[in-house]
Design a protein around this motif. Structure first.
Motif, short mmCIF file in Angstrom:
data_model
loop_
_atom_site.label_atom_id
_atom_site.label_comp_id
_atom_site.label_asym_id
_atom_site.label_seq_id
_atom_site.Cartn_x
_atom_site.Cartn_y
_atom_site.Cartn_z
N SER A 44 -1.73 1.11 -1.34
CA SER A 44 -3.18 1.09 -1.56
C SER A 44 -3.86 -0.32 -1.28
O SER A 44 -5.07 -0.21 -1.09
N THR A 45 -2.93 -1.22 -1.48
CA THR A 45 -3.60 -2.81 -1.30
C THR A 45 -3.37 -3.07 -0.02
O THR A 45 -4.35 -3.52 0.48
N SER A 46 -2.42 -2.87 0.81
CA SER A 46 -2.21 -3.43 2.32
C SER A 46 -2.04 -2.29 3.31
O SER A 46 -2.34 -2.62 4.34
N GLY A 47 -2.50 -1.00 3.02
CA GLY A 47 -2.36 -0.04 3.83
C GLY A 47 -0.78 0.47 4.33
O GLY A 47 0.16 -0.43 4.04
N PRO A 48 -0.74 1.54 5.02
CA PRO A 48 0.74 2.17 5.16
C PRO A 48 1.39 1.42 6.29
O PRO A 48 2.69 1.02 6.25
N ALA A 208 -5.38 -1.18 4.59
CA ALA A 208 -5.59 -0.16 3.58
C ALA A 208 -7.28 0.39 3.98
O ALA A 208 -7.64 1.69 3.62
N GLU A 209 -8.06 -0.65 4.54
CA GLU A 209 -9.35 -0.03 4.87
C GLU A 209 -9.90 -0.78 6.19
O GLU A 209 -9.34 -1.73 6.48
N GLY A 221 -0.19 -7.92 -0.20
CA GLY A 221 1.15 -7.00 -0.19
C GLY A 221 2.33 -7.59 -0.29
O GLY A 221 3.19 -7.29 -0.84
N LEU A 222 2.36 -8.83 0.10
CA LEU A 222 3.46 -9.92 0.03
C LEU A 222 3.58 -10.31 -1.62
O LEU A 222 4.81 -10.18 -2.04
N TRP A 282 -2.65 8.14 -0.16
CA TRP A 282 -2.07 6.63 -0.54
C TRP A 282 -3.21 5.78 -0.72
O TRP A 282 -2.81 4.51 -1.44
N LYS A 283 -4.14 5.83 -0.27
CA LYS A 283 -5.48 5.01 -0.75
C LYS A 283 -5.60 4.86 -2.36
O LYS A 283 -6.13 4.11 -2.84
N ASN A 284 -5.12 5.89 -3.17
CA ASN A 284 -5.23 5.82 -4.46
C ASN A 284 -3.81 5.71 -5.23
O ASN A 284 -3.72 5.70 -6.62
#
Length: 518
Positions: A44-48, A208-209, A221-222, A282-284
């Motif tokens: 949700s923070t960095s995207g899949p 993520a967006e 994400g790191l 996954w966004k939530n």
């Protein structure tokens, strides 16, 4: 400069059961990971796309470098107390004291999180155990509720297990690993089937967006994923209870790295079958979302099974890390900085009773929600510990090139340079991100802890020296050599002992033995 010779770790604590290779892998697994539980906010923070990339890249820039440092130092100095003694031999008593105290203090809030995590998963099954639902009584404005009582119950059970020795903790960790990983295998199989049959691309979105930059996604994400890959040095503190640590530790670290990467990667890919939107998209995703994700994929039965896995993962992590952290005050006691009763051993299992129980009591107190916010200082303290270990590795390579190293990091100084740059860079980045998130509050907490540790050392060192001098006078009056009495020199048959070395302490009866027989 004369170095402190290595004593056989078998002479430290004669536990009835020692940690063999497979339990050692399980101990490292739970000291570092415990499974995919806790990795959810990464997506949700960095995207899949970036989340999967980070799961694969973070080990290369963080886990593997730290594991290599632990493999070399852990096999060269395989003694009880682990990284405390690595720093002591490489950098001296002052920095070793800081390493021991800071990492033990760091454990106060870290360790309290696992019983709280247990009750969090339990409350999803039994609502009555949620925080504040059943208040038992109130003391000084602090509510003692059923939730905290269950936390204490968990701590008591696994404290008793730890009092039997690391061998028993390791064997139980193998069973817990099977229980925790089985739901992940089922989730991976069903989620993977959905990906294939539905034609879903799990990494269709990199970030993520839409407006998020790749650099921001990577950096944010790191900061999350590195703490899911930290703790490779934890098992070193029970090296004295391992079977052949010089042989088994490097193998266990290799297998653990692979197991943990796979343990994050496959369930994460499978979970992305839920897609980006909806309550469980996954966004939530946030901490503790994995059971709901499992329910979305396969129904309530898998949600229940994954929740049970989370219960066992939380207590297994507590048990494994208690075995690690509780050896730190015991080592400080052996070196004379803490009272001798702190390292007092049980008659049957030869475990440091006061050190283990005392640590558990502190962790129980920190289970109160009012103390959990203090966890923000652990980023800085963990970074300090890692960098001290790297500095000790470099110092020993320079000063003791002939030190026996059953495992030696290949590539010479080029490899050590890359490891130093990588770990330093990641540590600085994490500290910066922590500052950006928490502001000066995190820095203030860290400065308070570090400042207290810096002030404690001269006070405790002076007390130790005074006790040593008094003991030496008594020994002289009794007509015997104070340095060949009942301390580590006589007990462990150390040859070439130099009590005046900057990396040793005078060993005299009653002054607390210098437990780096390394």
């Amino acid at each position: 400069m004369t170095a402190i010779p290595v004593a056989p770790p078998e002479n430290r604590w004669a536990t009835p059961k020692r940690v063999s290779l497979v339990p050692l892998v399980a101990l490292i697994f739970f000291s570092v990971s415990g499974g995919a539980y806790g990795i959810e906010p990464l997506f949700s923070t960095s995207g899949p796309g970036m989340g999967i990339l980070l799961i694969l890249v973070a080990p290369l820039i963080y886990s593997v470098p730290h594991a290599l440092v632990c493999a070399e130092l852990g096999t060269a100095i395989p003694v009880e107390g682990g990284y405390y003694h690595w720093v002591k031999r490489g950098l001296g008593r002052f920095w070793a004291f800081q390493q021991g105290v800071l990492q033990w203090v760091c454990s106060f809030v870290d360790m309290a999180l696992y019983p709280v995590m247990f009750t969090s998963y339990l409350s999803s099954l039994i609502g009555a155990v949620a925080p504040g639902e059943h208040v038992l009584f109130e003391v000084a404005g602090i509510q003692v509720d059923l939730n905290w009582a269950i936390c204490v119950g968990v701590i008591v059970v696994f404290t008793l297990l730890n009092l039997m020795g690391a061998g028993w903790v390791g064997d139980s960790s193998v069973a817990f690993a099977i229980i925790c990983l089985t739901p992940m295998l089922v989730l991976t199989a069903i989620g993977g089937w959905h990906l294939l049959t539905d034609g879903t691309n799990p990494v269709s979105s990199m970030t993520a967006e839409q407006g998020q930059s790749t650099w921001n996604a990577f950096g944010s994400g790191l900061f999350i994923v590195m703490w899911n890959y930290s703790g490779w040095d934890s098992v070193s503190t029970v090296a004295g209870e391992m079977e052949n640590p010089k042989k088994h530790l490097p193998k266990a670290l290799v297998w653990s790295v692979l197991l943990i990467i796979i343990g994050y990667l496959l369930p994460s890919l499978a979970s992305l079958a839920v897609g980006p939107d909806g309550d469980n998209g996954w966004k939530n995703w946030k901490d503790g979302a994995l059971p709901d994700i499992a329910g979305e994929i396969a129904g309530p039965w898998l949600q229940y099974v994954v929740t049970i896995g989370g219960l066992f993962a939380s207590v297994a992590m507590f048990s494994a890390l208690l075995a690690s952290y509780s050896r730190l005050p015991s080592s400080l006691s052996h070196d004379g900085y803490l009272p001798r009763w702190v390292s007092k051993e049980s008659k049957r299992y030869k475990m440091p009773i006061a050190s283990i129980i005392g640590s558990s009591v502190v962790y129980a107190l920190f289970c109160f929600s009012s103390f959990q916010k203090l966890v923000i200082y652990d980023v800085f303290l963990t970074n300090i510990g890692i960098l001290l270990e790297v500095a000790a590795l470099i110092a020993l390579r320079i000063r003791e090139p002939e030190l026996e190293r059953p495992y030696k990091i290949p590539g010479g100084w080029w490899s050590i340079g890359l490891i130093t740059v990588s770990l330093t860079g990641v540590s600085v980045w994490a500290a910066t991100e922590q500052y950006n998130e928490e502001g000066t509050r995190a820095v203030v907490y860290c400065l308070i802890v570090v400042g207290a540790s810096l002030l404690l050392y001269p006070l405790l060192a002076a007390r130790k020296a005074a006790r040593a001098s008094a003991a030496a006078d008594r020994a002289s009056g009794n007509g015997r050599d104070a340095e060949s009495g009942d301390g580590a020199y006589g007990a462990y048959g150390l040859s070439g002992w130099n009590p005046d070395s900057a990396h040793s302490d005078k060993v005299v009866g009653g002054a607390g033995t210098d437990s780096v027989e390394a």
